[in-house]
Scaffold this motif. Structure first.
Motif, PDB file in Angstrom:
ATOM      1  N   ASP A   1       4.042   8.977  -3.910  1.00 32.25           N
ATOM      2  CA  ASP A   1       2.872   8.750  -3.052  1.00 32.25           C
ATOM      3  C   ASP A   1       1.644   8.538  -3.929  1.00 32.25           C
ATOM      4  O   ASP A   1       1.135   9.472  -4.549  1.00 32.25           O
ATOM      5  CB  ASP A   1       2.668   9.949  -2.116  1.00 32.25           C
ATOM      6  N   LEU A   2       1.171   7.270  -3.968  1.00 34.38           N
ATOM      7  CA  LEU A   2      -0.020   6.916  -4.741  1.00 34.38           C
ATOM      8  C   LEU A   2      -1.122   6.369  -3.835  1.00 34.38           C
ATOM      9  O   LEU A   2      -2.039   5.684  -4.290  1.00 34.38           O
ATOM     10  CB  LEU A   2       0.323   5.864  -5.799  1.00 34.38           C
ATOM     11  N   ARG A   3      -1.077   6.670  -2.557  1.00 38.25           N
ATOM     12  CA  ARG A   3      -2.023   6.100  -1.587  1.00 38.25           C
ATOM     13  C   ARG A   3      -3.479   6.477  -1.900  1.00 38.25           C
ATOM     14  O   ARG A   3      -3.751   7.489  -2.514  1.00 38.25           O
ATOM     15  CB  ARG A   3      -1.695   6.601  -0.175  1.00 38.25           C
ATOM     16  N   HIS A   4      -4.387   5.614  -1.419  1.00 43.87           N
ATOM     17  CA  HIS A   4      -5.831   5.868  -1.452  1.00 43.87           C
ATOM     18  C   HIS A   4      -6.332   6.214  -2.845  1.00 43.87           C
ATOM     19  O   HIS A   4      -6.899   7.261  -3.102  1.00 43.87           O
ATOM     20  CB  HIS A   4      -6.190   6.977  -0.456  1.00 43.87           C
ATOM     21  N   ASN A   5      -6.104   5.262  -3.766  1.00 44.92           N
ATOM     22  CA  ASN A   5      -6.693   5.312  -5.091  1.00 44.92           C
ATOM     23  C   ASN A   5      -7.305   3.945  -5.390  1.00 44.92           C
ATOM     24  O   ASN A   5      -7.539   3.153  -4.475  1.00 44.92           O
ATOM     25  CB  ASN A   5      -5.640   5.711  -6.132  1.00 44.92           C
ATOM     26  N   LEU A   6      -7.527   3.680  -6.663  1.00 44.11           N
ATOM     27  CA  LEU A   6      -8.095   2.385  -7.082  1.00 44.11           C
ATOM     28  C   LEU A   6      -7.161   1.694  -8.066  1.00 44.11           C
ATOM     29  O   LEU A   6      -7.596   0.959  -8.956  1.00 44.11           O
ATOM     30  CB  LEU A   6      -9.477   2.603  -7.720  1.00 44.11           C
ATOM     31  N   LEU A   7      -5.883   1.890  -7.899  1.00 45.40           N
ATOM     32  CA  LEU A   7      -4.879   1.333  -8.805  1.00 45.40           C
ATOM     33  C   LEU A   7      -4.750  -0.169  -8.599  1.00 45.40           C
ATOM     34  O   LEU A   7      -4.869  -0.669  -7.477  1.00 45.40           O
ATOM     35  CB  LEU A   7      -3.537   2.027  -8.573  1.00 45.40           C
ATOM     36  N   ASN A   8      -4.482  -0.899  -9.686  1.00 44.68           N
ATOM     37  CA  ASN A   8      -4.396  -2.351  -9.596  1.00 44.68           C
ATOM     38  C   ASN A   8      -3.194  -2.871 -10.379  1.00 44.68           C
ATOM     39  O   ASN A   8      -2.323  -2.108 -10.793  1.00 44.68           O
ATOM     40  CB  ASN A   8      -5.696  -2.997 -10.079  1.00 44.68           C
ATOM     41  N   GLY A   9      -3.167  -4.183 -10.566  1.00 41.30           N
ATOM     42  CA  GLY A   9      -2.039  -4.794 -11.244  1.00 41.30           C
ATOM     43  C   GLY A   9      -0.865  -5.023 -10.306  1.00 41.30           C
ATOM     44  O   GLY A   9      -0.979  -4.863  -9.083  1.00 41.30           O
TER      45      GLY A   9
ATOM     46  N   LEU B   1       2.203   3.266  -1.280  1.00 37.87           N
ATOM     47  CA  LEU B   1       1.233   2.740  -2.246  1.00 37.87           C
ATOM     48  C   LEU B   1       0.029   2.122  -1.555  1.00 37.87           C
ATOM     49  O   LEU B   1      -0.711   1.333  -2.147  1.00 37.87           O
ATOM     50  CB  LEU B   1       1.904   1.672  -3.128  1.00 37.87           C
ATOM     51  N   SER B   2      -0.210   2.453  -0.312  1.00 42.56           N
ATOM     52  CA  SER B   2      -1.260   1.796   0.480  1.00 42.56           C
ATOM     53  C   SER B   2      -2.656   2.138  -0.011  1.00 42.56           C
ATOM     54  O   SER B   2      -2.874   3.097  -0.747  1.00 42.56           O
ATOM     55  CB  SER B   2      -1.124   2.188   1.955  1.00 42.56           C
ATOM     56  N   ASN B   3      -3.623   1.317   0.409  1.00 42.56           N
ATOM     57  CA  ASN B   3      -5.044   1.518   0.125  1.00 42.56           C
ATOM     58  C   ASN B   3      -5.331   1.617  -1.364  1.00 42.56           C
ATOM     59  O   ASN B   3      -5.970   2.543  -1.853  1.00 42.56           O
ATOM     60  CB  ASN B   3      -5.569   2.758   0.857  1.00 42.56           C
ATOM     61  N   ASN B   4      -4.827   0.629  -2.094  1.00 41.59           N
ATOM     62  CA  ASN B   4      -5.153   0.444  -3.496  1.00 41.59           C
ATOM     63  C   ASN B   4      -5.577  -1.002  -3.698  1.00 41.59           C
ATOM     64  O   ASN B   4      -6.000  -1.665  -2.739  1.00 41.59           O
ATOM     65  CB  ASN B   4      -3.944   0.807  -4.372  1.00 41.59           C
ATOM     66  N   GLU B   5      -5.462  -1.483  -4.919  1.00 38.79           N
ATOM     67  CA  GLU B   5      -5.833  -2.864  -5.223  1.00 38.79           C
ATOM     68  C   GLU B   5      -4.697  -3.597  -5.928  1.00 38.79           C
ATOM     69  O   GLU B   5      -4.923  -4.480  -6.765  1.00 38.79           O
ATOM     70  CB  GLU B   5      -7.111  -2.884  -6.068  1.00 38.79           C
ATOM     71  N   PHE B   6      -3.475  -3.241  -5.580  1.00 39.36           N
ATOM     72  CA  PHE B   6      -2.322  -3.923  -6.145  1.00 39.36           C
ATOM     73  C   PHE B   6      -2.341  -5.390  -5.723  1.00 39.36           C
ATOM     74  O   PHE B   6      -2.709  -5.723  -4.584  1.00 39.36           O
ATOM     75  CB  PHE B   6      -1.021  -3.265  -5.688  1.00 39.36           C
ATOM     76  N   SER B   7      -1.930  -6.263  -6.631  1.00 39.70           N
ATOM     77  CA  SER B   7      -1.987  -7.695  -6.366  1.00 39.70           C
ATOM     78  C   SER B   7      -0.692  -8.366  -6.812  1.00 39.70           C
ATOM     79  O   SER B   7       0.253  -7.717  -7.260  1.00 39.70           O
ATOM     80  CB  SER B   7      -3.190  -8.310  -7.086  1.00 39.70           C
TER      81      SER B   7
END
Length: 863
Positions: free
Chosen positions: A144-152, A169-175
């Motif tokens: 569970d990595l939800r609600h962070n600022l993770l990207n990539g 992994l929701s609510n991050n900036e994964f692209s």
């Protein structure tokens, strides 16, 4: 755990060498922090979840606890980065760091081969996760990595973990795109919503046969998605594909609808769907269906009301026209029904009184509101019929809705009067919106004690009578809009005790008298919009009132930190809100704010009879966006303090009696996009060097004394003379008498000097000495009177000959002749910028000696 502990927990307990388990969870009043841990500690389980522990960061020495198998410090107040030493905790099985304020990157936990849970959700972690060796975590069940600022990008190895059941992994900036991956996982929950993922949805997702929850909403997925494919996911219970760029479709087949999984939640918002999928008619467990913002047209099928477990139905923002009948004996147990923004017509559907939220707004429903409507609103909290074509009166039965919090009947053609009972139910009612109807009579003066109203909008009706005094009981009121009615009363000072007021609109009524100010301690510290335009208010604007409106005085940083919308949460613990809306006049245009920003501030007192000067205190309202004082009788000058309103976008001071110049301080208003100073008595040059010159000349017309761009009238000597004349007209008689006295005295002295030869000689000698000292410093040579007397006889003959030759030519008026012919002593000026004399040929002249060319380095000058 949950033992009611409070106070500060002793640090040294954590350092007891034989301590193996400590559990302080569920004690929110227990405070503390973690100490430095000794090497070779025995601690195996550290549980602080829900306790009020904090610290700049976890101590790096936590890596000394080699036997730790469980760390649960979720829902505390830890900050800083996660110590890298935690990568050395090879015995870890359970790790929960959720709901803190950790930042930095996610450490690699690949050394802990037995880890089953990693939960670092609801933090402020940054960076990428594709460098971690996820494939080594073969025992991992929950990530569970939800609600962070993770990207990539999301590494494909995560999807292949053999024991992984929940990947959130929701609510991050994964692209990037999701790769096609194997189906060896036993995944039952996949939540990738609210990221920046793109491309098509991988078909391999359909191979996760144990998948129960699939949430992919709010990304950039595109392509074609056929709903028929979910038949392969036999265990699927929740599907959300909303807010992507997908084209979702469904085709009827010969296969039985029973082959579809039993879905409880289906959300396909903004999916370009053109029809309501027919397989849903057999979904007996369906509780939430959201098909809003699609392209569904035609009718709402009758079977949808017979889904016995359907609790929430949202078909809003489509092109639905009719409801398939009959609508009798319906078994629906709906608690939330949203059909707004369609083209539905005829009578409104009536359902059993179980629905707490009913929105029929923005349709074509007509006729009248059923007289017994209140019998079907027994448990309703939100009810909206706004923006339809309803006629007739408001039924008294609506007052039976004893749980009603929001009633919106605006934008219809309702007539009659406001039911007296409607103001009486405001003990529970928070929003009453009846604007833009044809309601008459007066506002019932029956607002009860402990009134709960936060929004009262009765604008755009034909309401007359007096302002209801009992409205003072509504001490939680935030928005009051009585504009565009026929109310005749003085300014409602009874509102002064409503400190929560944010929006006050009394526009276009018959209010009269002075607005007054009875207190110097702000009665409305939250007030942000004031519109009392088009009334009969008079008197002066009390500056002491303005400086009590604290919300308009906040600086930009504070305002942006508090940015939000005025809204009311309808159902507690839900995301359902009622958005306040209002029409404001700004930049010369009417504009409807469908969302009222808490940082938007505006004052409009135009079209009244206010007099006196504009208060200097208005310059204290530093967060003001719009200011309209036009069409009054204000006098005096424009306050220079207006230059402090750095956020100002619209300023209208037209049609007053303002005088003086436009303050130079207005050049500081960098955001000003509308300006109107026309039809006043302003004068002087329009300030230059700013965007003020970009405004239309219409912004300055009707001010005869103004000049400069953007007006065609340039600032010439004539303008200066006119200004000088205005200044002279303001000189007092004492100054005139003083000047006359000096003139008379000087005349007497001159006459005495003319008849008194010794005095005249003394004066000439004195002038010689002064000019002999001053003129050489200016580049001139000077000969005294005595030197001219010595040379007079010598030059007389040459001078006479030269004059006779000179007069024989027709060049007397040439500029160069001035320096060689008759020289006018009292009618010439020295132009020091060009070092030559300017001569008036009409003066009476006498002979002077020749003068050198203007190009010479020195000049001769005689008195």
């Amino acid at each position: 755990m949950n033992s009611g502990l409070y106070g500060a927990f002793p640090k040294n307990i954590f350092q007891v060498p034989t301590l193996q388990t400590i559990d302080l969870s569920g004690n929110p009043q227990l405070q503390g922090s973690l100490p430095e841990f000794p090497k070779n500690g025995s601690l195996r389980s550290l549980v602080l979840n829900g306790a009020n522990f904090s610290g700049q960061m976890l101590p790096n020495s936590i890596g000394n606890l080699k036997l730790l198998s469980k760390i649960d410090i979720g829902n505390c107040n830890f900050t800083g980065s996660i110590p890298k030493s935690m990568e050395d905790l090879t015995k870890l099985v359970y790790l929960d760091l959720s709901m803190n304020k950790f930042n930095g990157s996610v450490p690699s936990f690949s050394m802990a081969k037995n880890l089953t849970l990693i939960d670092v959700s609801y933090n402020q972690l940054t960076g990428q996760i594709n460098s971690s060796r996820w494939e080594d975590l073969t025992s991992l069940v929950n990530l569970d990595l939800r609600h962070n600022l993770l990207n990539g990008t999301i590494p494909s190895s995560v999807f292949s973990l053999p024991m992984l059941q929940k990947l959130q992994l929701s609510n991050n900036e994964f692209s990037g795109q999701l790769p096609e991956f194997g189906a060896t996982s036993v995944l039952d929950t996949l939540d990738l919503s609210s990221n920046k993922l793109e491309g098509p949805i991988p078909k391999s997702i359909l191979k996760f046969r144990g998948l129960k929850i699939l949430l992919l909403s709010s990304n950039n997925f595109n392509g074609y998605f056929l709903l028929n494919h979910i038949q392969q996911l036999k265990n699927l219970s929740s599907l959300d594909l909303s807010f992507n760029s997908l084209s979702i479709n469904y085709t009827d087949t010969n296969s039985s609808h029973s082959s579809f999984p039993n879905i409880t939640t289906l959300k396909l918002v903004a999916g370009n769907l053109r029809r309501i999928p027919s397989f849903l008619r057999n979904q007996s467990k369906l509780s939430t269906l959201d098909l809003s913002k699609n392209q569904i047209h035609g009718e709402i099928p009758n079977w949808i009301w017979r889904l016995s477990n359907l609790v929430q139905l949202n078909l809003s923002c489509n092109s639905l026209v009719t409801l398939q009948g009959p609508l009798l004996n319906l078994t629906s147990s709906l608690s939330m029904l949203d059909l707004h923004s369609n083209q539905l017509q005829g009578q409104i559907p009536i359902f059993p009184p179980s629905a707490a939220y009913v929105d029929y707004s923005s349709n074509n429903f007509s006729s009248s509101i059923p007289a017994d409507i209140g019998d079907f609103l027994m448990y309703t909290m939100f009810f909206s019929l706004s923006s339809n074509k309803f006629q007739g009166s408001i039924p008294d039965s609506v007052c039976k809705a004893s749980y009603l919090q929001v009633l919106d009947l605006s934008n219809n053609s309702l007539g009659g009067t406001i039911p007296r009972c409607l103001t009486e139910i405001s003990r529970t009612l928070a929003v009453l919106n009846l604007r833009r109807n044809r309601l008459g009579g007066s506002v019932p003066n029956r607002f009860p004690q402990h009134c709960s109203l936060k929004t009262l909008d009765l604008s755009g009706n034909q309401i007359a009578g007096l302002f209801p005094k009992s409205l003072a009981n509504c001490t939680m009121l935030e928005v009051l809009n009585m504009g565009n009615n026929q109310i005749m009363d003085t300014f409602p000072r009874l509102l002064k005790n409503i400190s929560s007021l944010r929006v006050l609109v009394l526009r276009s009524n018959h209010f009269y008298g002075q607005i007054g100010c009875n207190t110097t301690s702000g009665p409305w510290p939250k007030l942000q919009i004031v519109d009392i335009a088009r009334n009969n208010f008079s008197g002066e604007i009390p500056g002491t009132c303005l400086i009590t409106w604290s919300a308009m005085m906040a600086d930009e940083d504070y305002a942006m930190a508090k940015i939000n919308h005025l809204r009311f949460q309808v159902l507690q613990f839900s995301q359902v809100y009622y958005q306040d809306a209002i029409t404001v006049t700004t930049k010369g245009l009417e504009m409807e704010l469908v969302k009222i920003l808490t940082v938007f501030t505006s004052i409009d007192i135009s079209c009244n009879n206010f007099i006196g000067s504009i208060p200097e205190e208005v310059g204290e309202l530093k967060s003001l966006y719009g200011l309209n004082l036009s069409s009054n009788a204000f006098t005096g000058t424009i306050p220079s303090s207006l230059g402090n309103l750095r956020q100002l976008e619209s300023l209208d001071l037209s049609d007053n009696k303002l005088s003086g110049t436009i303050p130079q301080e207005l050049v500081k208003l960098n955001f000003l996009s509308f300006l109107n100073l026309s039809n006043n008595q302003l004068e002087g040059r329009i300030p230059t060097g700013t965007q003020i010159q970009s405004f239309s000349p219409d912004s300055f017309t009707g001010n005869k004394g103004l000049c400069g761009a953007p007006l065609s009238l340039t600032c010439s000597d004539n303008n200066a003379s006119r200004t000088d004349q205005n200044k002279v007209s303001k000189v007092d008689w004492q100054s005139i008498y003083t000047g006359v006295g000096y003139g008379v005295g000087a005349g007497v002295v001159v006459i005495l000097l003319i008849v008194w030869e010794e005095g005249r000689n003394w004066l000439e000698d004195s002038i010689d000495k002064i000019l002999l000292a001053i003129l050489p410093m200016m580049g001139y040579s000077y000969k005294t009177r005595a030197e001219w007397d010595d040379e007079e006889e010598e030059d007389l003959e040459e001078e006479s000959t030269y004059i006779m030759q000179d007069y024989s030519r027709d060049e007397i008026v040439s500029e160069d002749r001035v320096f060689r012919g008759p020289y006018c002593v009292f009618c010439s000026k020295l132009d020091m910028s060009r070092k030559r004399a300017i001569h008036d040929p009409n003066c009476t002249c006498h002979f002077s000696p020749p003068i050198t060319s203007s190009s010479s380095s020195s000049h001769s000058f005689s008195p």
